[in-house]
Enzyme design. Structure first.
Site, PDB file in Angstrom:
ATOM      1  N   SER A  50      36.493  45.131  29.962  1.00  0.00           N
ATOM      2  CA  SER A  50      35.669  46.083  31.579  1.00  0.00           C
ATOM      3  C   SER A  50      34.694  46.368  31.349  1.00  0.00           C
ATOM      4  O   SER A  50      34.034  46.967  30.291  1.00  0.00           O
ATOM      5  CB  SER A  50      36.887  46.434  32.575  1.00  0.00           C
ATOM      6  OG  SER A  50      36.361  47.533  31.964  1.00  0.00           O
ATOM      7  N   ASP A  83      35.819  40.768  31.490  1.00  0.00           N
ATOM      8  CA  ASP A  83      36.465  40.782  32.800  1.00  0.00           C
ATOM      9  C   ASP A  83      35.502  41.592  34.053  1.00  0.00           C
ATOM     10  O   ASP A  83      34.367  42.122  33.495  1.00  0.00           O
ATOM     11  CB  ASP A  83      37.174  41.982  32.522  1.00  0.00           C
ATOM     12  CG  ASP A  83      37.728  41.279  33.461  1.00  0.00           C
ATOM     13  OD1 ASP A  83      38.193  40.586  34.415  1.00  0.00           O
ATOM     14  OD2 ASP A  83      38.939  42.992  34.019  1.00  0.00           O
ATOM     15  N   HIS A  84      35.213  40.359  35.134  1.00  0.00           N
ATOM     16  CA  HIS A  84      34.126  41.552  35.610  1.00  0.00           C
ATOM     17  C   HIS A  84      33.254  41.628  35.374  1.00  0.00           C
ATOM     18  O   HIS A  84      32.078  42.700  35.754  1.00  0.00           O
ATOM     19  CB  HIS A  84      35.283  41.831  36.784  1.00  0.00           C
ATOM     20  CG  HIS A  84      35.862  42.111  37.759  1.00  0.00           C
ATOM     21  ND1 HIS A  84      35.998  41.330  39.351  1.00  0.00           N
ATOM     22  CD2 HIS A  84      37.276  41.906  37.806  1.00  0.00           C
ATOM     23  CE1 HIS A  84      37.327  40.739  39.491  1.00  0.00           C
ATOM     24  NE2 HIS A  84      38.056  41.413  38.953  1.00  0.00           N
ATOM     25  N   ASP A 105      31.380  37.456  37.781  1.00  0.00           N
ATOM     26  CA  ASP A 105      31.829  37.521  39.409  1.00  0.00           C
ATOM     27  C   ASP A 105      31.029  37.635  40.652  1.00  0.00           C
ATOM     28  O   ASP A 105      30.567  39.107  40.622  1.00  0.00           O
ATOM     29  CB  ASP A 105      32.464  39.151  39.534  1.00  0.00           C
ATOM     30  CG  ASP A 105      33.601  39.381  40.671  1.00  0.00           C
ATOM     31  OD1 ASP A 105      33.259  38.003  41.353  1.00  0.00           O
ATOM     32  OD2 ASP A 105      34.197  40.115  40.660  1.00  0.00           O
ATOM     33  N   SER A 217      48.962  43.152  38.031  1.00  0.00           N
ATOM     34  CA  SER A 217      50.063  44.031  38.068  1.00  0.00           C
ATOM     35  C   SER A 217      51.261  44.413  38.547  1.00  0.00           C
ATOM     36  O   SER A 217      51.183  44.039  39.946  1.00  0.00           O
ATOM     37  CB  SER A 217      49.472  45.485  37.088  1.00  0.00           C
ATOM     38  OG  SER A 217      48.422  44.786  35.621  1.00  0.00           O
TER      39      SER A 217
END
Length: 312
Positions: A50, A83-84, A105, A217
């Site tokens: 991230s 990620d993102h 994103d 999760s």
């Protein structure tokens, strides 16, 4: 084996009715625990970074740790994923440094701006042998630099997916069907529920196309209780039931992101050691317990949730 893209991974996962786990990494012990589990169970693997992890650990350190893990893992396929990514610049930086997959994103933007931004990243990524994940719909919750209120969250509109995929050339699509970022996904008493009707309609409109679930999760109550035992306030932490995730993995969902579960497992192990042995000051004494918790958790996810054991 060198780092690979997710293209072949997702093709096999779609056809085989399982999903590949995308686990967020922040340090050496977390990477070791994840890769150790995947190597033992012969599971394909996505290690994802991230923006927060890049700031914390330094992009060069993380990349080298992942490269070391690839060497130690042997012959299981491993992809390195951003990620993102929030803009073109961070995606470009990761592509240039050797990431094999990036997520742009653009879900906070208008539909047209999301398409423009995503296509810009896709054009650059494909020219450099990298694949791209886009996103339609907004997941609620807080995780690293992602912060979306429940009021601003929205389900993915199935009517938009065909146009989005066609115009952007994106390789996979993250959708919003009821998952949420972070450990505190739902209000107390609220029942978690995934919108499988939306997932089925999306699959009907873009058959064979790999779908991604973020915020997936399960928030293991075993680790929640252990952290609470040592003073952590996680009484309202509620995750997505694992049977729902397994159902999603057996359909068009080829990638399931897992981050909060890793944090809970790692923290629970460390708190256990430090609470029972206050005189301990050797980091190896408690970090190795956190690492073992990570390995145990990831092994469970691979076997019981993702269904990817033996698919490497």
């Amino acid at each position: 084996m060198a780092l690979v893209t997710t293209t072949e991974m997702f093709k096999k996962a779609y056809e085989g009715g399982y999903a590949v786990g995308a686990f967020n990494v922040n340090n050496m012990e977390i990477i070791q625990g994840i890769v150790g589990a995947a190597a033992e169970l012969k599971s394909p693997l996505i290690l994802q970074v991230s923006a927060g992890a890049r700031k914390y650990a330094n992009p060069t350190y993380l990349k080298k740790l992942v490269e070391a893990a690839v060497i130690e893992a042997g012959d299981i396929p491993i992809a390195l994923h951003l990620d993102h990514g929030e803009d073109f610049e961070i995606c470009k930086a990761c592509i240039d440094s050797g990431f094999t997959s990036v997520m742009i994103d653009g879900s906070k933007h208008s539909f047209e701006e999301n398409i423009r931004l995503t296509k810009q990243v896709v054009d650059y990524a494909h020219a450099h042998g990298c694949v791209v994940e886009g996103e339609l719909g907004k997941l609620a919750g807080i995780e690293d630099d992602v912060n979306v209120s429940a009021e601003d969250a929205s389900y993915t509109n199935p009517a938009e997916v065909e146009e989005f995929v066609k115009r952007t050339g994106v390789d996979s699509l993250a959708i919003a069907i009821g998952t949420s970022h972070g450990a505190f996904k739902f209000k107390p008493g609220q029942k978690p529920q995934l919108r499988f009707d939306i997932l089925e309609e999306i699959e009907r409109r873009i058959p064979g196309f790999p779908i991604v679930l973020h915020g997936a999760s399960s928030v293991s109550q075993e680790y929640v209780k252990e952290i609470q035992q040592y003073g952590g306030n996680l009484a309202d932490a509620i995750g997505i039931p694992e049977e729902m995730l397994r159902q999603a993995a057996s359909s068009a969902v080829c990638k399931i992101n897992i981050d909060s579960d890793l944090r809970l497992a790692f923290t629970a192990g460390i708190r256990n050691v430090l609470s029972n042995n206050p005189a301990v000051f050797d980091p190896r004494s408690y970090l190795k317990v956190g690492r073992e918790n990570i390995k145990t958790l990831v092994s469970h996810k691979i076997k019981e949730v993702l269904g990817s054991e033996g698919q490497a």
